[in-house]
Design an enzyme around this catalytic site. Structure first.
Site, PDB file in Angstrom:
ATOM      1  CG  ASP A 268      -1.805   1.256   1.526  1.00 43.17           C
ATOM      2  OD1 ASP A 268      -1.630   1.888   0.354  1.00 43.17           O
ATOM      3  OD2 ASP A 268      -2.565   1.185   2.349  1.00 43.17           O
TER       4      ASP A 268
ATOM      5  NE  ARG B 263      -4.665  -0.745  -2.403  1.00 38.41           N
ATOM      6  CZ  ARG B 263      -4.720   0.266  -1.405  1.00 38.41           C
ATOM      7  NH1 ARG B 263      -4.810   1.356  -1.695  1.00 38.41           N
ATOM      8  NH2 ARG B 263      -4.211  -0.450  -0.100  1.00 38.41           N
TER       9      ARG B 263
ATOM     10  CG  ASP C 279      -8.870  -0.374  -1.227  1.00 36.03           C
ATOM     11  OD1 ASP C 279      -7.620  -0.490  -1.659  1.00 36.03           O
ATOM     12  OD2 ASP C 279      -9.045   1.060  -1.187  1.00 36.03           O
TER      13      ASP C 279
ATOM     14  CG  ASP D 197      -4.914   4.919  -3.059  1.00 34.14           C
ATOM     15  OD1 ASP D 197      -6.036   4.770  -3.687  1.00 34.14           O
ATOM     16  OD2 ASP D 197      -4.791   4.508  -1.876  1.00 34.14           O
TER      17      ASP D 197
END
Length: 944
Positions: A283, A602, A542, A618
């Site tokens: 992430d 994701r 996610d 993102d």
């Protein structure tokens, strides 16, 4: 009551702010990624150890007297002549021109992880035979392919040859490095690093018999081998160093692609002097562009291309992996003399690729082409093809973090109708759930979710709700209680439930590697378990890298324990794959196996294409992020993941109207089309912009919806054959060197070429039109251009350059309605773009758009349209399919045609009928009106 609701809302906002503040502390809440939160190769001890080995004479030797040859498998022992440790190599010839190589320890102290569930089945093998042997080599012939494998014993090396052409070499640079498992050496008075952690390595048989001088020789414990610290996090490494590395040399290859996900150019760069490309699902907050840092997903597949050959390397390992790429000439390598003998003297350009993984075995598939379409099919035969998405998922998706409540959702829904904008989905982010407890609804904001869903269904629209794989630690939360009681969470190394920090605060993480966990998760999507859900609710996964705000590199500790006793380090990159799998299975299960799922994930891995869509994470509302989405999605398409898109408008920051318009124009031509935005950004529904920008966005949406029959057909081709939907130019023009580095334009199938406008205040763009002897037609003006050439094309804000290739037929719907579901029975218009030879062909796939009936009952149509000799013919391209549909052919637009005297329609069992037509001599466009034939029927149209 209103006052109570207001106080509750303020508390929720405060809680969200607290979590964001914590996230900022963990991640460095700045305008760019805080690189110090993520390892470089130098900070990853195994990468540093592997990379410290320089090219040269390999210490490994193949023991020819240990060779065993079965019908389809050759096994042989390899010895490290320094440590005297034995490995075992298994070499398999596979059907469809592939080879599999596996290397493991002959007698490991504990089994090494072998990646399950990624391969759709064990691949069919091909017969091997020994066709030659001397005292230092063995020549193996593969029955299914025109190639041979030469195994050289000292130093160990494999060379794959086709006729007298060397395709690739394994370990030619001597970089095979297999860190065997060993007993930790404990100095007097010190503590065993594995002691007391519940995961001590068991005593291996025969260890006591090894002479100390052999056990210790050349096995110094470098820093990080038995314990590693990064920032404040400690990795206990109870089994010690277990990394593996191997090099592959590709003579004649200068261009390599793949190994997503990276925010970088399509063509991979040489990594000497910097970090290797990293594959480790993370992430990464506000990721930077044009560097090899790891991102959310990992597909360990590399494609090598030259004007004469395509090859693929599939490195099946789910641990943290680094990939080094270097440029060389064959004359400088250990097999240079062999290459001179085989191919003649002189230097040959070459790319060397080095794979390094933290644990597991070496399990690699060599995909030998010879064409890139062969490589696509070879890889698809191993990991599966892109799932056929429901038709409605190819429409437009409206999302943000977060739509406030039911009234907000319904207001947005109405806004699309009021402003004549098509939309298929509205999305809900984490604020919709009760305190970030997934599978629930906030009772004050979403008290009647089923009523809201019914209202959307009445407009033939759908809803997506986020369901993340971190579960709030709360004894009153049923999901947590059940998972805890069933023992289905990931464990710490001492056996307790692993607990990290994520959106809900304290959270535990389901162990999706456990089949029981996946079955439990899938069962949660049944309507009776997911309260308030309905058949038009779909799912977004996610944070499934997994994201752990207070973990090392914002993810899980590597010594966490999974099902079967495996460490997280062994399988990290496959965690999100399993989340995606279980969620997709759940949506199928809730319908009794009838309905196709739609799930966005994701994180991803090899094989994730079987479960749904992915996106580039993102991103930021900046022009460079608009640009980078093209190579990012192209790279994914090359390795089988076709259903890719980027957040339209950028997730972070507020886009100016020009950027937002340009993003809609590009998103309309990318496979997954969703606008999404951060909680702190301004609202940006299209109707909030000034009227002139609204009109431009409406036109972009109209282009998308008009092309839905074409998109759906492309996805069926991807599903059937494993070919990408969105394609790099070199895929169709493999000998045109100009295309090899182009990543600012792309093809959709073989028919449309799209060049988005990705610069601010652009008045024109340079467009390359490939193809010797080919023609391209501007889809708006029908102006004809010849390839190959580079054009400067003036642009305005209202459009981007899109061309249809001469020789193709593209089906369209010309009535744009509220949603795709409202259009699925509309008549088709065929756009026939003629080649210089006056020919064209194309396909159309139709079914009910949402069930598996196309598979289970062969309820589908695949029609082939071909134009030749002034005749357009419609015929079945797959006789197994049968589907009744009201869809008919309303119009045929033939681009590049002369004016006929008459146009005649012929259908089976009916007399000839004349069609009215209109011809424009300036554009050479011929429009045939209302043939009126059902799309399922055979017919022909003759220009006379």
């Amino acid at each position: 009551m209103a006052a109570v609701a207001a106080v509750a809302a303020r508390r929720r906002r405060s809680w969200t702010g607290l979590v964001l503040a914590c996230l900022g502390v963990c991640l460095g809440l700045t305008l760019a990624v805080d690189r110090s939160n993520f390892k470089t190769c130098e900070e990853s001890s195994f990468c540093k150890r592997q990379r410290s080995i320089r090219p040269g004479q390999s210490p490994y030797r193949a023991l020819l007297d240990s060779l065993q040859l079965g019908p389809d498998t050759l096994t042989i022992h390899l010895i490290n002549e320094v440590t005297k440790v034995l490995l075992v190599l298994e070499l398999q010839g596979l059907q469809k021109n592939m080879t599999r190589i596996r290397i493991d320890e002959l007698e490991p102290r504990r089994p090494r992880y072998r990646v399950p569930d990624v391969l759709v089945a064990e691949p069919p093998t091909a017969r091997l035979s020994v066709s030659g042997q001397d005292d230092n080599s063995v020549e193996v012939t593969v029955a299914e392919g025109p190639y041979k494998i030469i195994l050289t014993a000292r130093p160990f090396r494999l060379d794959l040859l086709e006729d007298r052409s060397l395709l690739l070499s394994v370990n030619a640079r001597g970089l095979l490095n297999f860190e065997h498992q060993r007993a930790p050496r404990v100095s007097q008075g010190s503590k065993d690093p594995a002691e007391g952690d519940g995961a001590q390595p068991e005593e291996a048989p025969g260890d006591g018999d090894k002479p100390e001088e052999i056990q210790g020789k050349a096995e110094k414990d470098e820093p990080g081998a038995w314990e590693e610290t990064f920032k404040t996090h400690s990795d206990s490494k109870p089994y010690g160093p277990t990394s593996v590395g191997l090099d592959f040399s590709l003579p004649g290859m200068e261009h390599v692609y793949g190994i997503p996900e990276h925010a970088d150019s399509l063509r991979l760069k040489v990594t000497e002097g910097g970090d290797p490309y990293r594959l480790y699902n993370l992430d990464v907050f506000q990721y930077e562009l044009y560097n090899p840092m790891a991102l959310y997903g990992s597909v360990p597949v590399l494609l090598a291309h030259s004007p004469h050959r395509d090859l693929g390397i599939f490195w099946l390992n789910a641990a943290e992996t680094w990939v080094d790429i270097s440029s060389n000439t064959a004359g400088k390598t250990l097999f240079g003399k062999m290459l001179d003998y085989l191919q003649g003297s002189g230097e040959t350009p070459q790319t060397d690729v080095r794979w390094m993984s933290e644990s597991g075995i070496i399990d690699v598939f060599l995909l030998l082409g010879p064409s890139v379409f062969d490589v696509f099919r070879q890889y698809a035969s191993l990991t599966g093809t892109q799932a056929l998405p429901p038709l409605f998922s190819l429409g437009y998706h409206q999302s943000r973090w977060n739509y406030r409540d039911e009234a907000d959702v319904l207001e947005v829904n109405q806004g699309f109708d009021d402003h004549n904008l098509p939309c298929d989905f509205i999305w809900l982010d984490i604020e919709h759930a009760d305190g970030k407890r997934y599978f629930t609804w906030d009772p004050s904001r979403f008290p009647q979710p089923r009523t809201m869903l019914e209202h959307l269904a009445s407009k033939r629209r759908k809803l997506v709700a986020i369901v993340d794989p971190h579960i709030k630690v709360d004894s009153s939360y049923r999901v947590h209680e059940e998972l805890q009681n069933l023992g289905l969470y990931v464990k710490t190394r001492d056996g307790s439930d692993y607990e990290g920090w994520c959106w809900p605060g304290a959270a535990s993480y389901p162990d999706f590697t456990n089949p029981k966990m996946r079955a439990w998760w899938a069962d949660m999507f049944r309507f009776e378990n997911y309260e308030g859900s309905s058949s038009n609710l779909y799912v977004w996964n996610d944070m499934n890298e997994p994201s752990v705000f207070n973990g090392p590199e914002v993810t899980m500790l590597k010594d966490a324990q999974h099902y079967g006793g495996w460490e997280h380090r062994d399988l990290h990159n496959i965690y999100g794959f399993y989340v995606h799998m279980a969620t997709a299975d759940g949506l199928v299960l809730r319908s009794g196996g009838v309905e196709r799922p739609f799930v966005l994930s994701r994180a991803f891995f090899a094989g994730s294409q079987r479960f749904g869509a992915v996106w580039t994470g993102d991103n930021t509302a900046e022009w460079d992020h608009l640009k980078i989405s093209i190579p990012m999605c192209l790279s994914l398409g090359l390795v089988g993941v076709s259903f890719c898109g980027a957040d339209v408008g950028g997730f972070f920051k507020n886009p100016e109207p020009e950027l937002l318009v340009r993003w809609y124009q590009m998103g309309a031509y990318q496979p997954f089309f969703r606008a999404h935005a951060h909680l702190d950004t301004g609202r940006r529904e299209p109707w909030l912009l000034p009227t002139q920008y609204q009109d431009m966005i409406r036109d972009a949406l109209g282009q998308r919806y008009s092309l839905l029959p074409f998109w759906y057909t492309l996805f069926y081709q991807a599903h059937r054959e494993g070919v990408p939907v969105m394609r790099a130019l070199w895929v169709h023009y493999p000998q045109d060197v100009t295309t090899f580095s182009i990543d600012d334009e792309f093809l959709l199938g073989d028919a449309l070429l799209v060049h988005p406008v990705t610069d601010s205040e652009a008045h024109g763009v340079q467009v390359y039109l490939p193809g010797q002897g080919e023609v391209w037609y501007d889809v708006h003006s029908y102006q004809k251009y010849h390839g190959p050439q580079t054009l400067y094309l003036p642009v305005t804000l209202s459009s981007i350059p899109v061309f249809q290739r001469g020789g193709t037929i593209v089906p369209r719907w010309m009535r744009v309605r509220r949603s795709s579901d409202c259009m699925k029975d509309d008549p088709i218009t065929l756009f026939v773009a003629l080649s210089p030879q006056g020919t064209a062909q194309g396909e159309l796939f139709l079914d009910d758009g949402h069930t598996f009936n196309y598979q289970t009952g062969h309820e589908f149509l695949l029609r082939r349209f071909s134009f030749s000799g002034n005749t357009l013919v419609s015929s079945s391209a797959d006789s197994k399919g049968h589907f009744e549909t009201p869809v008919w052919i309303e119009r045929v637009v033939i681009i590049g045609a002369g004016k006929p005297a008459t146009v005649v329609l012929q259908t089976k069992g009916s007399p000839e009928s004349r069609l009215s037509f209109q011809h424009d001599p300036e554009t050479s466009v011929l429009i045939l009106r209302k043939p009126g034939v059902n799309v399922a029927s055979d017919w022909s149209i003759h220009l006379r």
